[in-house]
Every structure is written in C-alpha cells, then in structure tokens.
Design an enzyme around this catalytic site. Structure first.
Site, PDB file in Angstrom:
ATOM      1  N   ASP A 121      -5.563  -4.488  -2.437  1.00 36.18           N
ATOM      2  CA  ASP A 121      -4.563  -4.038  -1.460  1.00 36.18           C
ATOM      3  C   ASP A 121      -3.740  -5.189  -0.885  1.00 36.18           C
ATOM      4  O   ASP A 121      -4.271  -6.146  -0.311  1.00 36.18           O
ATOM      5  CB  ASP A 121      -5.292  -3.325  -0.321  1.00 36.18           C
ATOM      6  CG  ASP A 121      -4.346  -2.511   0.551  1.00 36.18           C
ATOM      7  OD1 ASP A 121      -3.153  -2.848   0.608  1.00 36.18           O
ATOM      8  OD2 ASP A 121      -4.801  -1.536   1.160  1.00 36.18           O
TER       9      ASP A 121
ATOM     10  N   SER B  89       0.830  -1.197   0.000  1.00 34.71           N
ATOM     11  CA  SER B  89       0.000   0.000   0.000  1.00 34.71           C
ATOM     12  C   SER B  89       0.872   1.257   0.000  1.00 34.71           C
ATOM     13  O   SER B  89       1.765   1.392  -0.828  1.00 34.71           O
ATOM     14  CB  SER B  89      -0.939  -0.044   1.205  1.00 34.71           C
ATOM     15  OG  SER B  89      -1.936   0.941   1.102  1.00 34.71           O
TER      16      SER B  89
END
Length: 347
Positions: A257, A137
């Site tokens: 993610d 991320s």
C-alpha cells in the site's frame, strides 16, 4: 488594483433582488455570520470584499453592481453567471499547470466518488486543465477512473456499494479467514476500467506504492499494458495482513500500500489540488466543527487530531452502513462544490 482586496462596510443596507441588466459586475459569494435575519454577511469577490447586512437572503450566489454597493446606493442584483473578461483571464492563468491528487482512504473512497461527480458536472474546465492525476490506495483508483473513464463513475458507485455490502457481511470484515479481499478488488477494477486505460494514463497518472523490500515510496506512471495498470492499482491498495499475506508482484518486485509512505502524492510541478475524506489542511475535505486545531503528520499529509477523524479511519477499513456511505458520497460532492465556488472555478 485588481489583486487588491478592499473592505467596505455598509450600515444595515439590504440587498434587493431584482432582475436587471449587468453593468459593472463581479461574481460574489454570500456567507452568513450570525443566525438572525439581520445577521452580518460577507459578499466576497476577486475585486472587493464587502461586508453588509442582508435580510431574507441566505447562501446565494449573486452578481452585484459593485460601484453602487460601495457608494451605498441602491444596487441592481441578479442571479446568473459572472461575465467573461478579466475574471476569466485570472481563472485561466491559475489553471496553467494543475494536478489533482486523491488521498488513501479505503472504503471512504465513496467520498472521492462524490467529489469526482461534482468536478465532472461543475468543474469541466478545471479537469481539462489538470496535467497530472495522482493518488494512493482507493485514491489511486478514483484518480485512474477520473482520468481514463469518467463516464463510468455511476457504475463505480454501484460497485463500491456492492463491495462494501459484501465486506460488511463478513464476521471480521476483510480480516475474515477465507475472504479473498484482493480478488474481489481485482474484479471491481476490471469492471470499470476501459480497455485502453493504460494508454490514457501513461505519464499522466501517478500511483503511490511502497516497496516491500526497503519501505521506500515510488510513484508509478509508466504502464506497458492494462494488466500493468491493474497490478499497480492493486499494489497501491494492498495492506499487509488486512488484504492478505503475499505482496503484489509488479515488474519483478514486491509492492504494498502506497498510503503507508505517501498517502497523498503532491506532484513537483504546478499546483496540486488535494482531496481527502479526512479533515485537515487540504483543498477538498470535511470541515469539522467545534474542533481544536491540532494536526498530526500522517504520510505526506497534515490531518486534524479529532474524534471524527479516528472514526473515519475505522470506517476506511470496516465499511459503515449503506446510509452512512451515501452520506459520505454527498459530503464529497458538497465539499467539492464549495471548493469550486471558492476558487471561482464553478460552472
């Protein structure tokens, strides 16, 4: 022996600061235990751990004559750099294969930027020794920046503040209907990555992503083009519903993610130095005071169960005020400096 740590206690001896020549010296860390002038301090070195009483000297890095200190005679103490020699050899030996990994943290990536700034200023030898850069991320974004364009860190700080300010203005933050979080993020990435970023990152950068098909984690390290690298970074930052509905398409597959399955990649070879804005069992991270040592296993990382970490989790999704983000940046910088000093990698 060099690796053996001995403990010597000096009875209320004061360390006198005086400019003098360097004789038999080692690099010492001064750490306070107590609040008054006659508190007990620890002078820590690779060779000797010396505990003594020091007056009017706090939180200072010293070079001190160890034999005279041990023999309780007057010591010559000076400010400055540690001498080269065996300490340099020890440092280089521990740098043979290092990796650097940044945790998933959303808008708390500003903490990573503080740490990255400190490493660039005071840990240049460490960065030169790093073989692999990894992250998930926001951590993947900072790892990419530090590897491919560290000269753009200041610009990235401005972009991050601007992105956070724009998100704060939304009624529901990134969840506000009509707010295209991923398009804004794409623009931010494009503004800071150099044209040849994918070439520099090839087989040295490891981006954590999660397969939308089976939920398995993958570390991406091969990038055919700059566009491929950008898409990998977007995929690593895509939180379903929060950032949108449609997962990121990369190489014919859908990805989301990486922080959901591996928020802090640890590479299999060598030592991985870990960085996170959450308090936990990590190399560079905040150290919460008055805590209970209870840890929870998040995706691939042990984080402390604390109110402070819960607040940080909220701030990672809904950016705090400008003042708080500046404070987080400074925290990252300070924590990285403490790590460099602890490991004797500070320059």
């Amino acid at each position: 022996m060099w690796a053996t740590k001995s403990i010597y206690r000096l009875q209320r001896q004061q360390v006198r600061l005086k400019e003098a020549g360097l004789y038999s010296t080692s690099f010492l860390k001064l750490q306070q235990f107590g609040a008054n002038a006659d508190s007990c301090y620890t002078l820590q070195t690779i060779r000797v751990l010396t505990t003594c009483n020091v007056s009017h000297v706090q939180n200072t890095w010293l070079i001190m004559d160890i034999p005279t200190a041990v023999n309780r005679r007057r010591s010559n103490t000076v400010f400055g750099r540690a001498p080269c020699g065996r300490r340099q050899y020890e440092m280089e030996a521990r740098m043979k294969h290092l990796n650097l990994s940044f945790a998933a943290c959303g808008f708390l990536g500003i903490y990573h930027l503080g740490a990255a700034t400190a490493l660039c200023r005071h840990g240049k030898k460490l960065l030169k020794a790093v073989q692999g850069f990894a992250g998930a991320s926001a951590g993947a974004l900072i790892a990419t920046l530090l590897l491919t364009g560290p000269e753009n860190i200041e610009e990235c700080i401005k972009v991050t503040h601007s992105f956070a300010e724009e998100t704060r203005k939304q009624y529901l933050g990134a969840l506000t209907p009509g707010y295209d979080f991923m398009t804004k993020l794409r623009g931010s990435i494009d503004s800071i990555l150099p044209p040849n970023a994918h070439e520099i990152a090839e087989n040295r950068l490891f981006i954590s992503v999660t397969s939308a098909k089976n939920g398995k984690n993958h570390l991406l390290s091969n990038f055919a083009s700059r566009e491929d690298l950008v898409k990998a970074l977007l995929a690593s930052s895509f939180i379903p519903l929060y950032a949108g509905i449609n997962a990121v398409d990369y190489n014919g597959e859908k990805w989301i993610d990486g922080g959901l399955t591996n928020g802090l990649p640890i590479l299999p070879v060598g030592r991985t130095v870990t960085v996170s804005p959450f308090c936990g069992r990590l190399d560079i991270c905040p150290q919460d005071r008055g805590r209970i040592d209870v840890y929870v296993k998040m995706p691939k990382q042990d984080l402390m169960l604390s109110i402070a970490n819960l607040i940080r989790l909220h701030q990672s999704l809904f950016p705090p005020s400008q003042e708080k983000m500046e404070s987080l940046y400074q925290d990252g910088y300070d924590d990285a400096i403490l790590f460099l000093l602890k490991e004797n990698w500070f320059e």
